[in-house]
Design a protein around this motif. Structure first.
Motif, mmCIF file in Angstrom:
data_model
loop_
_atom_site.group_PDB
_atom_site.id
_atom_site.type_symbol
_atom_site.label_atom_id
_atom_site.label_comp_id
_atom_site.label_asym_id
_atom_site.label_seq_id
_atom_site.Cartn_x
_atom_site.Cartn_y
_atom_site.Cartn_z
ATOM 1 N N ALA A 1 -41.514 39.624 -48.293
ATOM 2 C CA ALA A 1 -41.773 39.989 -49.690
ATOM 3 C C ALA A 1 -41.518 38.832 -50.654
ATOM 4 C CB ALA A 1 -40.909 41.190 -50.075
ATOM 5 N N SER A 2 -40.677 37.871 -50.228
ATOM 6 C CA SER A 2 -40.372 36.700 -51.071
ATOM 7 C C SER A 2 -41.275 35.529 -50.751
ATOM 8 C CB SER A 2 -38.906 36.301 -50.888
ATOM 9 O OG SER A 2 -38.042 37.362 -51.190
ATOM 10 N N GLU A 3 -42.356 35.767 -50.017
ATOM 11 C CA GLU A 3 -43.298 34.722 -49.615
ATOM 12 C C GLU A 3 -42.652 33.695 -48.676
ATOM 13 O OE1 GLU A 3 -46.595 34.661 -50.383
ATOM 14 O OE2 GLU A 3 -46.243 36.630 -51.274
ATOM 15 N N ARG A 4 -41.577 34.108 -48.010
ATOM 16 C CA ARG A 4 -40.903 33.214 -47.063
ATOM 17 C C ARG A 4 -41.529 33.375 -45.683
ATOM 18 N NH1 ARG A 4 -36.468 33.880 -43.700
ATOM 19 N NH2 ARG A 4 -36.263 36.014 -44.497
ATOM 20 N N TYR A 5 -41.864 32.274 -45.077
ATOM 21 C CA TYR A 5 -42.514 32.280 -43.752
ATOM 22 C C TYR A 5 -41.540 32.790 -42.695
ATOM 23 C CZ TYR A 5 -44.163 30.175 -39.340
ATOM 24 O OH TYR A 5 -44.537 29.945 -38.031
ATOM 25 N N ILE A 6 -41.984 33.772 -41.890
ATOM 26 C CA ILE A 6 -41.100 34.321 -40.861
ATOM 27 C C ILE A 6 -41.669 34.176 -39.453
ATOM 28 C CG2 ILE A 6 -40.009 35.965 -42.420
ATOM 29 C CD1 ILE A 6 -41.785 38.151 -41.273
ATOM 30 N N GLY A 7 -42.949 33.795 -39.321
ATOM 31 C CA GLY A 7 -43.498 33.614 -37.983
ATOM 32 C C GLY A 7 -44.995 33.812 -37.951
ATOM 33 N N VAL A 8 -45.490 34.015 -36.728
ATOM 34 C CA VAL A 8 -46.922 34.180 -36.501
ATOM 35 C C VAL A 8 -47.131 35.442 -35.672
ATOM 36 C CG1 VAL A 8 -48.924 33.213 -35.304
ATOM 37 C CG2 VAL A 8 -47.441 31.710 -36.628
ATOM 38 N N VAL A 9 -48.148 36.186 -36.020
ATOM 39 C CA VAL A 9 -48.531 37.334 -35.208
ATOM 40 C C VAL A 9 -49.883 37.028 -34.579
ATOM 41 C CG1 VAL A 9 -49.666 38.542 -37.124
ATOM 42 C CG2 VAL A 9 -48.846 39.837 -35.160
ATOM 43 N N PRO B 1 -45.403 27.069 -44.726
ATOM 44 C CA PRO B 1 -46.703 26.688 -44.140
ATOM 45 C C PRO B 1 -47.577 25.987 -45.176
ATOM 46 C CG PRO B 1 -46.193 29.000 -43.700
ATOM 47 C CD PRO B 1 -45.212 28.528 -44.721
ATOM 48 N N VAL B 2 -48.149 24.844 -44.813
ATOM 49 C CA VAL B 2 -49.024 24.103 -45.723
ATOM 50 C C VAL B 2 -50.404 23.856 -45.119
ATOM 51 C CG1 VAL B 2 -47.142 22.961 -46.948
ATOM 52 C CG2 VAL B 2 -48.061 21.914 -44.862
ATOM 53 N N GLY B 3 -50.591 24.228 -43.857
ATOM 54 C CA GLY B 3 -51.872 24.013 -43.202
ATOM 55 C C GLY B 3 -51.886 24.648 -41.829
ATOM 56 N N TRP B 4 -52.955 24.401 -41.104
ATOM 57 C CA TRP B 4 -53.129 25.021 -39.785
ATOM 58 C C TRP B 4 -53.666 23.973 -38.814
ATOM 59 C CZ3 TRP B 4 -51.652 29.817 -38.299
ATOM 60 C CH2 TRP B 4 -52.122 30.290 -37.073
ATOM 61 N N LEU B 5 -53.018 23.855 -37.666
ATOM 62 C CA LEU B 5 -53.471 22.937 -36.622
ATOM 63 C C LEU B 5 -54.070 23.756 -35.486
ATOM 64 C CD1 LEU B 5 -53.630 20.028 -35.497
ATOM 65 C CD2 LEU B 5 -51.406 20.444 -34.411
#
Length: 559
Positions: free
Chosen positions: A473-481, A542-546
């Motif tokens: 909810a705080s826009e904090r990155y927690i992982g990937v699904v 997160p700033v991008g995607w590889l």
């Protein structure tokens, strides 16, 4: 498999020649089979010098091996294992065949003339050079070449310590850096072959006659745990001092490199005059320490003396290993610790020798972070199963503490100081040197952690990546699904599936924008889906995607 046996035989034969050379030069320079066992004695052929002959032995030895190394194989200088690690990681396993000859002579001259280093580093480099040479002659693939180099290292360790299992795990942990059934089989064949040849020449006995090991009560496990943490501090300290003294030698020396070992040998000679137990590898002194024959103050003096003598030997340009000095330092630490604890808690501490043995493995693990090798070699040397539990406890704590204190080991720090990162691309490599930030793609729209699972499944089915980042909810990155994780949960346990994606979000190994692409590729191939988020190194956002496709596109355009 046939090549592994041949290399094992070559490493075993090489260890025989190498040990014979050490014995020959030790008798030539000191007049004794092992001067550390007769510390302070005079040379029988120059008895008028008394113990002062040790001032000149390193100088004469340096005059012989200095020009040899400088002229024919500069990579033979130092402790050898980092060069083999680099050859396997970034040079396709290619090692010059002349290294085997030069390393044999240079290391034997160094140890025989009083250099306080071990013989395992040289025999690893010798065996690895044999494996690389045979691999080139038989024109094997690069992957097989690396395996053959590792077989040479395994055979060298096995024959030197009469410890075939330790040879296998040393090669897998430190040289090859990977575990597979094929590699394990080849390494076992090489190690066993080398051990058989070594035992035929030297007998089926360990290089040390270690005392019986026993744990008298459960309270001792707490004492072993403390020893493991202290051993890590000592192991890391040994690493730092080793390279600090090498830097000091580099700063002080302004003459030709071939003369450096001879001039520096004067300083080493002074150390040997003050503490003659430092002459050569020092196994007799180590043996006495494990048997509790020294006072605590003298044990601490021997520990500090070994750190200085080994560092100085390497710093002036000597050739030899740091494995045996690590065991020596650990034995002194463990024996001093055990003696002190025994005096404070005579009814609870147990035998001093037990702490010396655990200290040997723990200091080596703290310096090298090769815990499996440390456990196995001490088990093989003692043959006592009762050592396993306290040894594993101390070594794991030493390894974990060392990892908290420093990123590098005693082997990798040598390379990093030269600007070489074994996990990154080779120096001057065209492929893989790009920063991830220059090749990453735009970040897919993150999923809120509260997204219902069914809706997340729809979004993932439309995503070209098969995976999406998740934020709270705080826009904090927690992982990937990943689509795979959602599909498995919905198909296998639809009734017990979580309501939102938050429970399914898992953070992959972090890939940051400033990492080399070659480093990030290792993390990329280990994940499900078709990519990983790229994080800002400072804030972790997160700033991008590889993606796999993006990485391949870059590698193709630069190849």
């Amino acid at each position: 498999m046939v090549l592994a046996v041949v290399i094992g035989a070559g490493a075993g034969a090489g260890s025989i020649v190498f040990r014979w050379c050490i014995q020959f030069f030790t008798r030539l320079f000191s007049g004794h089979a092992d001067y550390a066992a007769a510390a302070g004695s005079s040379h029988p052929h120059v008895s008028w010098l008394g113990p002062y002959f040790v001032l000149f032995a390193p100088v004469i030895g340096g005059l012989l091996y200095g020009p040899l190394v400088n002229r024919f194989a500069k990579e033979a200088r130092g402790h050898g294992v980092p060069e083999v690690m680099l050859a396997v990681a970034q040079r396709g396993g290619r090692i010059s065949p002349k290294v085997a000859v030069v390393k044999t002579l240079a290391s034997a001259l160094t140890i025989g003339s009083g250099g306080s280093v071990g013989r395992e580093g040289p025999i690893v480099q010798i065996g690895s050079a044999l494996g690389s040479t045979l691999g080139r002659y038989t024109r094997v693939t690069e992957g097989r070449m690396k395996l053959l180099v590792s077989c040479g290292a395994a055979g060298g360790i096995a024959a030197t310590f009469n410890a075939p299992l330790a040879g296998v795990f040393f090669a897998m942990e430190l040289i090859l850096g990977a575990f597979s059934a094929e590699a394990f089989g080849a390494l076992v064949l090489a190690s066993v072959t080398a051990s058989v040849i070594g035992r035929a020449a030297f007998g089926n006995t360990a290089f040390l006659d270690l005392p019986d090991f026993r744990v008298d009560n459960l309270a001792q496990y707490g004492l072993f745990a403390v020893l493991g943490v202290v051993a890590a501090l000592v192991g890391v300290g040994f690493t730092r001092i080793l390279y600090w003294i090498e830097d000091a030698c580099d700063w002080a020396w302004r003459g030709p490199e071939w003369l450096r070992p001879a001039v520096g040998g004067l300083a080493l000679g002074v150390v040997l005059l003050v503490l003659p137990e430092m002459y050569g590898v020092g196994y007799p002194v180590l043996q006495n320490a494990t048997e509790g024959k020294y006072a605590v103050s003298f044990l601490i003096l021997l520990l500090l003396g070994k750190v200085v003598a080994t560092s100085l030997t390497i710093g002036i340009g000597g050739s030899g290993g740091v494995f045996a000095p690590g065991l020596f330092i650990g034995a002194m630490l463990g024996s001093a610790y055990g003696t002190a604890v025994h005096q404070l808690m005579p009814g609870e501490a147990g035998p001093t020798g037990a702490y010396a043995l655990v200290g040997m493995g723990a200091v080596f693990a703290g310096a090298s972070r090769a815990p499996i090798t440390a456990v196995v070699i001490l088990f093989e040397l003692t043959g006592e199963y009762s050592i396993i539990l306290p040894l594993m406890l101390a070594i794991v704590l030493a390894t974990a503490t060392s990892r908290l204190l420093t990123k590098d080991t005693i082997y990798t720090l040598k390379l990093r100081r030269r600007g070489i990162d074994l996990e990154g691309p080779a120096r001057n490599a065209r492929i893989g040197g790009q920063r991830v930030g220059t090749v990453m793609e735009p970040l897919p729209e993150p999923l809120p952690a509260s997204t219902p699972l069914a809706h997340a499944a729809d979004l993932l089915s439309l995503s070209p990546h098969g995976a999406l980042p998740v934020v709270d909810a705080s826009e904090r990155y927690i992982g990937v699904v990943t689509a795979q994780a959602v599909a498995e949960v919905l198909s296998e346990q639809p009734e017990g599936a979580p309501v939102t994606v938050e429970k399914l979000a898992e953070p992959p190994a972090p890939v940051t924008a400033d990492q080399p692409l070659a480093t990030a590729l290792g993390h990329l191939v280990a994940v499900n889906g078709t990519g990983v988020p790229v994080l800002d190194r400072i804030h972790g956002k997160p700033v991008g995607w590889l993606s796999h496709q993006g990485a391949l596109r870059v590698l193709h355009t630069t190849s």
